[in-house]
Design a protein around this motif. Structure first.
Motif, PDB file in Angstrom:
ATOM      1  N   GLU A 153     -60.043  -5.723 -45.038  1.00  0.00           N
ATOM      2  CA  GLU A 153     -59.670  -6.488 -43.833  1.00  0.00           C
ATOM      3  C   GLU A 153     -59.910  -7.982 -44.033  1.00  0.00           C
ATOM      4  O   GLU A 153     -59.115  -8.811 -43.611  1.00  0.00           O
ATOM      5  CB  GLU A 153     -60.487  -6.012 -42.626  1.00  0.00           C
TER       6      GLU A 153
ATOM      7  N   LYS B 226     -64.057  -7.703 -39.202  1.00  0.00           N
ATOM      8  CA  LYS B 226     -63.186  -8.570 -38.393  1.00  0.00           C
ATOM      9  C   LYS B 226     -63.957  -9.817 -37.951  1.00  0.00           C
ATOM     10  O   LYS B 226     -63.457 -10.936 -38.033  1.00  0.00           O
ATOM     11  CB  LYS B 226     -62.663  -7.816 -37.169  1.00  0.00           C
TER      12      LYS B 226
ATOM     13  N   THR C 169     -44.789  -2.761 -35.370  1.00  0.00           N
ATOM     14  CA  THR C 169     -44.410  -1.375 -35.041  1.00  0.00           C
ATOM     15  C   THR C 169     -45.622  -0.582 -34.534  1.00  0.00           C
ATOM     16  O   THR C 169     -45.502   0.615 -34.267  1.00  0.00           O
ATOM     17  CB  THR C 169     -43.819  -0.663 -36.277  1.00  0.00           C
ATOM     18  N   GLY C 170     -46.762  -1.241 -34.413  1.00  0.00           N
ATOM     19  CA  GLY C 170     -47.973  -0.558 -33.972  1.00  0.00           C
ATOM     20  C   GLY C 170     -48.324  -0.868 -32.525  1.00  0.00           C
ATOM     21  O   GLY C 170     -47.496  -1.408 -31.773  1.00  0.00           O
TER      22      GLY C 170
ATOM     23  N   GLN D  66     -57.183  -9.356 -46.195  1.00  0.00           N
ATOM     24  CA  GLN D  66     -55.913  -9.416 -45.443  1.00  0.00           C
ATOM     25  C   GLN D  66     -55.939 -10.541 -44.400  1.00  0.00           C
ATOM     26  O   GLN D  66     -54.937 -11.232 -44.199  1.00  0.00           O
ATOM     27  CB  GLN D  66     -55.645  -8.058 -44.782  1.00  0.00           C
TER      28      GLN D  66
HETATM   29  N1  LIG Z   1     -58.321   2.165 -31.324  1.00  0.00           N
HETATM   30  C1  LIG Z   1     -59.041   1.294 -30.632  1.00  0.00           C
HETATM   31  O1  LIG Z   1     -59.647   1.605 -29.599  1.00  0.00           O
HETATM   32  C2  LIG Z   1     -59.127  -0.137 -31.093  1.00  0.00           C
HETATM   33  C3  LIG Z   1     -59.705  -1.069 -30.236  1.00  0.00           C
HETATM   34  C4  LIG Z   1     -59.803  -2.389 -30.642  1.00  0.00           C
HETATM   35  C5  LIG Z   1     -59.334  -2.750 -31.903  1.00  0.00           C
HETATM   36  N2  LIG Z   1     -58.777  -1.813 -32.710  1.00  0.00           N
HETATM   37  C6  LIG Z   1     -58.302  -2.243 -34.045  1.00  0.00           C
HETATM   38  O2  LIG Z   1     -56.901  -2.298 -34.014  1.00  0.00           O
HETATM   39  C7  LIG Z   1     -56.469  -2.359 -35.362  1.00  0.00           C
HETATM   40  C8  LIG Z   1     -55.149  -1.649 -35.509  1.00  0.00           C
HETATM   41  O3  LIG Z   1     -54.184  -2.194 -34.657  1.00  0.00           O
HETATM   42  P1  LIG Z   1     -53.091  -1.263 -33.988  1.00  0.00           P
HETATM   43  O4  LIG Z   1     -53.803  -0.208 -33.197  1.00  0.00           O
HETATM   44  O5  LIG Z   1     -52.130  -2.140 -33.319  1.00  0.00           O
HETATM   45  O6  LIG Z   1     -52.474  -0.572 -35.266  1.00  0.00           O
HETATM   46  P2  LIG Z   1     -51.437   0.647 -35.353  1.00  0.00           P
HETATM   47  O7  LIG Z   1     -50.906   1.035 -34.038  1.00  0.00           O
HETATM   48  O8  LIG Z   1     -52.097   1.651 -36.224  1.00  0.00           O
HETATM   49  O9  LIG Z   1     -50.219  -0.012 -36.110  1.00  0.00           O
HETATM   50  C9  LIG Z   1     -50.327  -0.494 -37.337  1.00  0.00           C
HETATM   51  C10 LIG Z   1     -48.949  -1.036 -37.745  1.00  0.00           C
HETATM   52  O10 LIG Z   1     -49.236  -2.002 -38.721  1.00  0.00           O
HETATM   53  C11 LIG Z   1     -48.407  -1.881 -39.799  1.00  0.00           C
HETATM   54  N3  LIG Z   1     -49.132  -1.994 -41.075  1.00  0.00           N
HETATM   55  C12 LIG Z   1     -50.022  -1.132 -41.617  1.00  0.00           C
HETATM   56  N4  LIG Z   1     -50.416  -1.597 -42.811  1.00  0.00           N
HETATM   57  C13 LIG Z   1     -49.751  -2.764 -43.020  1.00  0.00           C
HETATM   58  C14 LIG Z   1     -49.707  -3.697 -44.093  1.00  0.00           C
HETATM   59  N5  LIG Z   1     -50.427  -3.506 -45.206  1.00  0.00           N
HETATM   60  N6  LIG Z   1     -48.931  -4.785 -43.952  1.00  0.00           N
HETATM   61  C15 LIG Z   1     -48.197  -4.980 -42.858  1.00  0.00           C
HETATM   62  N7  LIG Z   1     -48.160  -4.120 -41.817  1.00  0.00           N
HETATM   63  C16 LIG Z   1     -48.931  -3.028 -41.919  1.00  0.00           C
HETATM   64  C17 LIG Z   1     -47.684  -0.559 -39.671  1.00  0.00           C
HETATM   65  O11 LIG Z   1     -46.336  -0.881 -39.568  1.00  0.00           O
HETATM   66  P3  LIG Z   1     -45.221  -0.654 -40.704  1.00  0.00           P
HETATM   67  O12 LIG Z   1     -45.442   0.718 -41.245  1.00  0.00           O
HETATM   68  O13 LIG Z   1     -43.974  -0.810 -39.898  1.00  0.00           O
HETATM   69  O14 LIG Z   1     -45.424  -1.737 -41.700  1.00  0.00           O
HETATM   70  C18 LIG Z   1     -48.149   0.031 -38.346  1.00  0.00           C
HETATM   71  O15 LIG Z   1     -47.113   0.360 -37.458  1.00  0.00           O
HETATM   72  C19 LIG Z   1     -57.567  -1.721 -36.208  1.00  0.00           C
HETATM   73  O16 LIG Z   1     -58.057  -2.642 -37.148  1.00  0.00           O
HETATM   74  C20 LIG Z   1     -58.618  -1.322 -35.183  1.00  0.00           C
HETATM   75  O17 LIG Z   1     -59.942  -1.499 -35.661  1.00  0.00           O
HETATM   76  C21 LIG Z   1     -58.638  -0.529 -32.325  1.00  0.00           C
END
Ligand SMILES: NC(=O)c1ccc[n+]([C@@H]2O[C@H](COP(=O)([O-])OP(=O)(O)OC[C@H]3O[C@@H](n4cnc5c(N)ncnc54)[C@H](OP(=O)(O)O)[C@@H]3O)[C@@H](O)[C@H]2O)c1
Length: 316
Positions: A92, A145, A13-14, A95
């Motif tokens: 992390e 990570k 969902t992310g 997980q």
């Molecule tokens: N922002 C940037 O520029 C960037 C760049 C590179 C990497 N990143 C990395 O990307 C990562 C985040 O990825 P994203 O942006 O795709 O995340 P996101 O859009 O924040 O989505 C996270 C989704 O993961 C689910 N989630 C949260 N905690 C969970 C848990 N304990 N178990 C299972 N599902 C869980 C939630 O879904 P539900 O509520 O439906 O469970 C949520 O919708 C971070 O670690 C960040 O460091 C970010």
């Protein structure tokens, strides 16, 4: 459905996982079916994925048994952690280990681990160019990570390590959009000097992951990096000016100034940008645009992304 290989997608969902689910369901002839993992199968976002044809299954990365169930019968798994939900690299690592363990137990044949560099390989803790954070990290949301790469490689699960890039979506969601400076001019503020920042439309990460799975075994055991473009702050500001039709300048600040901004994660991000600035050649080189386009021919440029998203960016 039955003849398709299932890809179980964590974080469905992310941003990253959502892009992958949409890529899979938009390609019905591609040989894959999407299984969206979420903590809440009843949420509006989860329902939207089901409407697109994804199977929606409950799983939590903190609970290895739920992951084992979520991965059961799947051919592949997309694995990602959520640093900004808790700010803990230790979490992390746990997980990631849960996902690797569950992938092994379920007989996953191809995992993608969404990772970033362990910056301590370039900037050891003894290097005082940037402060050590949390006692043992330079860039906590990268280092945890990168450290977790080994839990996948040591697990024996056939894995591709995927180095992602700065989401341009941060200009929407992370408060990084153009703001008025003391001189009244709109500016984007980054501590990158004149160095290039690899960036990507978040939606393209999932499309690239889909492309990696479609390559079959070719990228298993490899580390691959992706980006939509490598751009300086000045180049991004020029694109903002063009697309918004209002002047936007680049406000280049020192990393120590960025670290002092005081918002949660400012020090971590200040160190991150400094790492990208100081190791530009390595960091851009690890994220080949040509490779990214080869696995995702629809890869967006910054200008394309900004044109499509400009109304979502808070300005001023
Ligand atoms: N922002 C940037 O520029 C960037 C760049 C590179 C990497 N990143 C990395 O990307 C990562 C985040 O990825 P994203 O942006 O795709 O995340 P996101 O859009 O924040 O989505 C996270 C989704 O993961 C689910 N989630 C949260 N905690 C969970 C848990 N304990 N178990 C299972 N599902 C869980 C939630 O879904 P539900 O509520 O439906 O469970 C949520 O919708 C971070 O670690 C960040 O460091 C970010």
């Amino acid at each position: 459905m039955a003849d398709k290989k299932i890809i179980a997608v964590v974080g469905a969902t992310g941003a990253q996982g959502g892009g992958l689910v949409r890529a899979i369901t938009s390609d019905p002839g591609g040989g894959f079916a999407a299984r969206a993992l979420t903590r809440d199968v009843a949420s509006a976002k989860a329902k939207a994925l089901a409407e697109r044809g994804a199977e929606v299954v409950a799983a939590n990365v903190d609970e290895v048994e739920t992951l084992e169930r979520g991965f059961q019968g799947a051919f592949a798994a997309y694995c990602v952690t959520f640093f900004w939900d808790h700010f803990s690299p230790e979490k992390e690592l746990v997980q990631a280990a849960n996902m690797a363990k569950a992938a092994k137990a379920a007989g996953i044949q191809h995992a993608i681990w969404s990772t970033l560099e362990d910056t301590r390989k370039w900037v050891p803790l003894s290097d005082n160019r940037m402060p050590t954070l949390g006692g043992k990290y330079k860039v906590p949301h990268f280092d945890g990570k990168g450290e977790a790469d080994r839990v996948f490689t040591e697990s024996g699960v056939p894995t591709t390590l995927l180095l992602t890039s700065f989401y341009w979506d941060n200009f929407i969601h992370f408060g990084m959009g153009p703001k008025k400076g003391p001189d009244g001019k709109l500016a984007i503020t980054l501590p990158m000097g004149d160095k290039k920042l690899p960036g990507i439309a978040a939606e393209d990460i999932g499309k690239c992951a889909h492309g990696i799975f479609k390559r079959g075994r070719e990228l298993i055991g490899k580390t691959v990096g992706i980006a939509g473009e490598h751009l300086t702050g000045a180049q991004m500001a020029a694109t903002f000016t063009k697309v918004l039709g209002r002047e936007v300048v680049y406000n280049s600040v020192k990393p120590e100034v960025f670290r002092s901004f005081g918002f949660p994660g400012a020090e971590d991000l200040g160190n991150m940008f400094q790492f990208k600035r100081d190791f530009e050649e390595y960091f851009c080189g690890a994220r080949s645009l040509e490779f990214s386009r080869s696995i995702n021919p629809a890869l967006q440029t910054f200008e394309q992304w900004l044109t499509a998203n400009k109304d979502r960016i808070q300005i001023g």
